[in-house]
Design an enzyme around this catalytic site. Structure first.
Site, short mmCIF file in Angstrom:
data_model
loop_
_atom_site.label_atom_id
_atom_site.label_comp_id
_atom_site.label_asym_id
_atom_site.label_seq_id
_atom_site.Cartn_x
_atom_site.Cartn_y
_atom_site.Cartn_z
N GLY A 14 0.79 -1.23 0.00
CA GLY A 14 0.00 0.00 0.00
C GLY A 14 0.82 1.28 0.00
O GLY A 14 0.35 2.31 0.45
N ASN A 16 1.60 3.02 -2.61
CA ASN A 16 0.90 3.96 -3.49
C ASN A 16 -0.31 4.56 -2.79
O ASN A 16 -0.59 5.75 -2.91
CB ASN A 16 0.48 3.27 -4.79
CG ASN A 16 1.62 3.22 -5.80
OD1 ASN A 16 1.98 4.23 -6.38
ND2 ASN A 16 2.21 2.05 -5.97
N ARG A 67 -15.63 -14.53 -10.62
CA ARG A 67 -15.02 -13.20 -10.47
C ARG A 67 -16.09 -12.13 -10.55
O ARG A 67 -15.99 -11.10 -9.90
CB ARG A 67 -13.97 -12.98 -11.57
CG ARG A 67 -12.75 -13.86 -11.41
CD ARG A 67 -11.49 -13.11 -11.80
NE ARG A 67 -11.64 -12.40 -13.06
CZ ARG A 67 -11.20 -12.86 -14.23
NH1 ARG A 67 -10.58 -14.00 -14.28
NH2 ARG A 67 -11.37 -12.15 -15.32
N ARG A 93 -5.78 -8.67 -8.58
CA ARG A 93 -6.88 -9.37 -9.23
C ARG A 93 -7.22 -8.67 -10.53
O ARG A 93 -7.08 -7.46 -10.64
CB ARG A 93 -8.14 -9.38 -8.34
CG ARG A 93 -8.01 -10.26 -7.12
CD ARG A 93 -9.27 -10.19 -6.29
NE ARG A 93 -10.44 -10.69 -6.97
CZ ARG A 93 -10.74 -11.98 -7.10
NH1 ARG A 93 -9.94 -12.90 -6.58
NH2 ARG A 93 -11.84 -12.36 -7.72
N ASN A 109 -5.35 2.35 -12.85
CA ASN A 109 -4.38 1.39 -12.32
C ASN A 109 -2.98 1.96 -12.48
O ASN A 109 -2.72 2.75 -13.37
CB ASN A 109 -4.49 0.07 -13.10
CG ASN A 109 -3.55 -1.00 -12.54
OD1 ASN A 109 -3.40 -1.14 -11.33
ND2 ASN A 109 -2.89 -1.75 -13.42
N HIS A 111 0.95 0.65 -13.05
CA HIS A 111 1.70 -0.54 -13.46
C HIS A 111 3.20 -0.20 -13.46
O HIS A 111 3.59 0.84 -13.99
CB HIS A 111 1.26 -1.00 -14.85
CG HIS A 111 1.96 -2.24 -15.29
ND1 HIS A 111 1.65 -3.49 -14.79
CD2 HIS A 111 3.00 -2.43 -16.15
CE1 HIS A 111 2.45 -4.38 -15.33
NE2 HIS A 111 3.28 -3.78 -16.15
C1 GRF Z 1 3.43 -1.32 -7.43
O1 GRF Z 1 4.69 -1.55 -8.01
C2 GRF Z 1 2.37 -1.22 -8.48
O2 GRF Z 1 2.83 -0.64 -9.66
C3 GRF Z 1 2.03 -2.65 -8.72
O3 GRF Z 1 2.08 -3.26 -7.46
C4 GRF Z 1 2.96 -2.52 -6.62
C5 GRF Z 1 2.17 -2.13 -5.43
O4 GRF Z 1 2.94 -1.50 -4.46
N1 GRF Z 1 0.75 -2.76 -9.40
P1 GRF Z 1 2.25 -0.85 -3.20
O5 GRF Z 1 1.31 -1.91 -2.60
O6 GRF Z 1 1.51 0.37 -3.65
O7 GRF Z 1 3.38 -0.53 -2.27
#
Ligand code: GRF
Length: 203
Positions: A14, A16, A67, A93, A109, A111
């Protein structure tokens, strides 16, 4: 300005989510996180949410036959919480049409690769092992494909000679923490327009 109410879906650490929480708390991001939802009861993202006083929910995949049924429950919870948009942040997911139809053009999202290169799991590792000179990260709208929706923002990250996967991943993450809140800010301010595959950013 009216704040955009978002739900964040996360399966892991988490960081981000934390970047979004911090920018919103600092008054730099007109977003209110109304719920953090996880498929993993032990996701540290849930702890971060609790520490920030944000409502949390866990929806266990094993409790749902498909799903779509899983996502119907997620939509119900997010809608009840008042979410108007959804940010996937390390959510492990694949989301279905059920969720996308509930928040049309409002599911984002992050990535950890420069899409369309290296979609799927471990984008950083794929890029590192491939030997690219420039890695990076991408914020995109989510569609029904795998990391295939229209691109909102990207940040390049040079691969250094002495990088290993871990150091590269850490530098990519630093950029994620910049471009994800920024993309959400643009969404909240109504500055994103999707034209086919292209996302126009108005100023
Ligand atoms: C990040 O690298 C994101 O790009 C990817 O999963 C990771 C999640 O990191 N989808 P966090 O849980 O936000 O620390």
């Amino acid at each position: 300005m009216q704040k955009l109410k978002i739900g964040v879906l996360a399966s892991g650490s988490g960081s981000n989510l934390q970047a979004i929480i911090d920018e919103a708390a600092a008054g730099l991001l007109p977003v209110e996180i109304v719920m953090v939802l996880s498929d993993k009861p032990d996701a540290y993202a849930l702890t971060r949410a609790e520490q920030a006083g944000i409502m949390t929910a866990v929806v266990l995949p094993k409790d749902y036959a498909t799903r779509e049924e899983y996502d119907a429950r997620v939509v119900k919870l997010l809608t009840l919480a008042g979410a108007e948009a959804v940010a996937l942040a390390g959510y492990l997911r694949i989301v279905t049409k059920t969720l996308l139809d509930a928040f049309p053009g409002r599911v984002l999202n992050i990535h950890p690769a420069l899409l369309p290169a290296f979609p799927g799991l471990h984008g950083q590792r794929q890029a590192f092992e491939y030997g690219v000179k420039v890695a990076g990260c991408t914020v995109h709208f989510v569609d029904e494909g795998l990391d295939s929706g229209p691109i909102i923002l990207q940040a390049p990250v040079p691969v250094l000679d002495d990088d290993d996967e871990e150091t590269l991943t850490a530098r990519i993450l630093q950029q994620e923490h910049i471009i994800y809140p920024l993309a959400l800010k643009l969404l909240a301010e109504g500055k994103l327009t999707v034209e086919g595959r292209k996302v126009r950013i108005s100023d």
